[in-house]
Motif scaffolding. Structure first.
Motif, PDB file in Angstrom:
ATOM      1  N   ILE A  39       0.865  -1.180   0.000  1.00 19.37           N
ATOM      2  CA  ILE A  39       0.000   0.000   0.000  1.00 19.37           C
ATOM      3  C   ILE A  39       0.897   1.224   0.000  1.00 19.37           C
ATOM      4  O   ILE A  39       1.754   1.378   0.887  1.00 19.37           O
ATOM      5  N   GLY A  40       0.698   2.103  -0.982  1.00 21.78           N
ATOM      6  CA  GLY A  40       1.529   3.295  -1.052  1.00 21.78           C
ATOM      7  C   GLY A  40       1.316   4.213   0.135  1.00 21.78           C
ATOM      8  O   GLY A  40       2.272   4.662   0.768  1.00 21.78           O
ATOM      9  N   SER A  41       0.055   4.502   0.453  1.00 23.93           N
ATOM     10  CA  SER A  41      -0.241   5.368   1.599  1.00 23.93           C
ATOM     11  C   SER A  41      -1.634   5.074   2.117  1.00 23.93           C
ATOM     12  O   SER A  41      -2.525   4.672   1.361  1.00 23.93           O
ATOM     13  N   LEU A  42      -1.799   5.293   3.407  1.00 21.22           N
ATOM     14  CA  LEU A  42      -3.093   5.140   4.067  1.00 21.22           C
ATOM     15  C   LEU A  42      -3.248   6.277   5.061  1.00 21.22           C
ATOM     16  O   LEU A  42      -2.379   6.486   5.924  1.00 21.22           O
ATOM     17  N   ASP A  43      -4.347   7.016   4.939  1.00 22.78           N
ATOM     18  CA  ASP A  43      -4.645   8.102   5.870  1.00 22.78           C
ATOM     19  C   ASP A  43      -6.011   7.853   6.480  1.00 22.78           C
ATOM     20  O   ASP A  43      -6.998   7.646   5.754  1.00 22.78           O
ATOM     21  N   ALA A  44      -6.052   7.892   7.817  1.00 22.06           N
ATOM     22  CA  ALA A  44      -7.291   7.608   8.539  1.00 22.06           C
ATOM     23  C   ALA A  44      -7.580   8.733   9.521  1.00 22.06           C
ATOM     24  O   ALA A  44      -6.691   9.171  10.265  1.00 22.06           O
ATOM     25  N   THR A  45      -8.826   9.190   9.503  1.00 23.74           N
ATOM     26  CA  THR A  45      -9.284  10.191  10.461  1.00 23.74           C
ATOM     27  C   THR A  45     -10.273   9.519  11.409  1.00 23.74           C
ATOM     28  O   THR A  45     -11.287   8.972  10.965  1.00 23.74           O
ATOM     29  N   ILE A  46      -9.959   9.571  12.705  1.00 30.19           N
ATOM     30  CA  ILE A  46     -10.782   8.916  13.717  1.00 30.19           C
ATOM     31  C   ILE A  46     -11.438   9.994  14.586  1.00 30.19           C
ATOM     32  O   ILE A  46     -10.760  10.882  15.100  1.00 30.19           O
ATOM     33  N   THR A  47     -12.739   9.885  14.712  1.00 33.33           N
ATOM     34  CA  THR A  47     -13.477  10.795  15.596  1.00 33.33           C
ATOM     35  C   THR A  47     -14.089   9.985  16.734  1.00 33.33           C
ATOM     36  O   THR A  47     -14.632   8.905  16.519  1.00 33.33           O
ATOM     37  N   TRP A  48     -13.988  10.565  17.943  1.00 36.13           N
ATOM     38  CA  TRP A  48     -14.496   9.903  19.143  1.00 36.13           C
ATOM     39  C   TRP A  48     -15.367  10.920  19.874  1.00 36.13           C
ATOM     40  O   TRP A  48     -14.879  11.950  20.337  1.00 36.13           O
ATOM     41  N   THR A  49     -16.644  10.654  19.938  1.00 30.33           N
ATOM     42  CA  THR A  49     -17.584  11.611  20.525  1.00 30.33           C
ATOM     43  C   THR A  49     -17.489  11.591  22.054  1.00 30.33           C
ATOM     44  O   THR A  49     -17.002  10.625  22.662  1.00 30.33           O
ATOM     45  N   SER A  50     -17.987  12.659  22.635  1.00 26.84           N
ATOM     46  CA  SER A  50     -17.988  12.744  24.101  1.00 26.84           C
ATOM     47  C   SER A  50     -18.843  11.642  24.709  1.00 26.84           C
ATOM     48  O   SER A  50     -18.453  11.018  25.726  1.00 26.84           O
ATOM     49  N   ASP A  51     -20.002  11.398  24.149  1.00 28.72           N
ATOM     50  CA  ASP A  51     -20.843  10.306  24.659  1.00 28.72           C
ATOM     51  C   ASP A  51     -20.153   8.959  24.477  1.00 28.72           C
ATOM     52  O   ASP A  51     -20.305   8.055  25.309  1.00 28.72           O
ATOM     53  N   GLY A  52     -19.422   8.808  23.379  1.00 27.38           N
ATOM     54  CA  GLY A  52     -18.699   7.561  23.171  1.00 27.38           C
ATOM     55  C   GLY A  52     -17.618   7.346  24.210  1.00 27.38           C
ATOM     56  O   GLY A  52     -17.397   6.214  24.673  1.00 27.38           O
TER      57      GLY A  52
END
Length: 318
Positions: free
Chosen positions: A182-195
């Motif tokens: 895999i040349g590149s992998l970009d991941a954006t992770i969001t974690w809510t306050s309730d989570g």
């Protein structure tokens, strides 16, 4: 001496009977022509005699007198007919190409989504870039752009966590130890306050609701405040190693201030389980506190796709 006897008398001559004794002597009557009964007295027209029958040799040597069949008309002389045929052929080819493209995308999207869903333990969807055609990418085993998104229910044990991934330059080249790179992998992770609240409560089975029943984020100083009936914890998320660490800024339990080192090790073990040890060498790059929760960025470069020989591997069916 006696005279010789003359010829006997033969009666009147037929010639004499036909003569007409006129004043100047006998005249001849015209000869009378006789025609069969019922025949026309006028002169009949001339009819050529019939031709003799042909011999077998002559039948072969002589060309047939039958008229040649008319030449068949050439079809599709009309330019409009040619254009219509070309349009039909092109339409059929395009229909087959579109059908194959849609089927290939469905299969590829399903396999990638299933692999990601297995890894994060949540529902996922995947899609491939519109250009070039996926059929061409399958033929060359080179995939330029893949997008993956999860439903946002959880990532492993982290409730309310969602991930959006963009994968580029995937080359499949099977070896004994990998399926490609895999040349590149970009991941954006969001974690809510309730989570975050639900995750902490699940981590402490009985006392969870008493420990944390509300989570408040403070983007100004980048901290998260967890309040409960028994405690009040203020933490700050930071990048640590390959994952995210929640560094304890203050900890109060039952009105007493306790040193943060006493609970930091337990909290580190919990966050490591959530954000560390991702496959393909994925690691955390940044983390930011927002009004609604926490957003972090993970990435990897030139990663090797595991071979998936073990039945437990989530990438075994790719």
């Amino acid at each position: 001496m006696t005279n010789p006897q003359g010829p006997p008398h033969e009666g009147p001559s037929t010639w004499g009977a036909s003569e007409d004794h006129g004043p100047f002597g006998p005249t001849s009557a015209p000869t009378e022509q006789h025609y069969p009964a019922g025949a026309d007295t006028q002169q009949a027209s001339y009819a050529p005699p019939p031709l003799p029958p042909l011999s077998p040799t002559e039948r072969v040597s002589r060309p047939s007198e039958q008229p040649e069949p008319p030449a068949k008309k050439k079809r599709f002389r009309d330019p409009l007919s040619i254009v219509l045929i070309c349009v039909i052929v092109v339409s059929l080819l395009l229909a087959g190409l579109i059908g194959g493209e849609l089927y290939a995308r469905h299969v590829a999207d399903t396999k990638v989504a299933e692999a990601v869903a297995c890894e994060v333990q949540d529902q996922a969807t995947a899609s491939f870039g519109v250009a070039p055609l996926l059929l061409w990418q399958l033929a060359t085993q080179h995939f330029t752009n893949i997008s993956v998104s999860t439903a946002g229910n959880q990532i492993r044990d982290a409730k309310g966590m969602k991930i959006d991934i963009v994968i580029k330059d995937v080359k499949l080249d099977r070896t004994s130890s990998s399926k490609g790179t895999i040349g590149s992998l970009d991941a954006t992770i969001t974690w809510t306050s309730d989570g975050i609240k639900d995750s902490v409560q699940n981590a402490v089975p009985v006392l969870g609701p008493f420990v944390t029943n509300s989570v408040t984020t403070h983007p100004a100083d980048g901290t998260i405040e967890l309040k409960g009936m028994l405690d009040n914890i203020t933490t700050k998320p930071v990048v640590s190693g390959k994952g995210i660490q929640l560094q304890i800024q203050s900890f109060n339990a039952l009105g007493f201030t306790l040193p943060r080192e006493s609970v930091q090790s337990t909290l580190d073990a919990y966050t490591a389980k959530l954000t560390a040890d991702y496959p393909l060498g994925i690691h955390a790059d940044s983390v930011q506190v927002t009004p609604t929760g926490v957003t972090s960025h993970f990435s990897t470069q030139n990663a090797t796709i595991p071979a998936g020989e073990n039945n437990d591997s989530c990438f075994a069916n790719i």
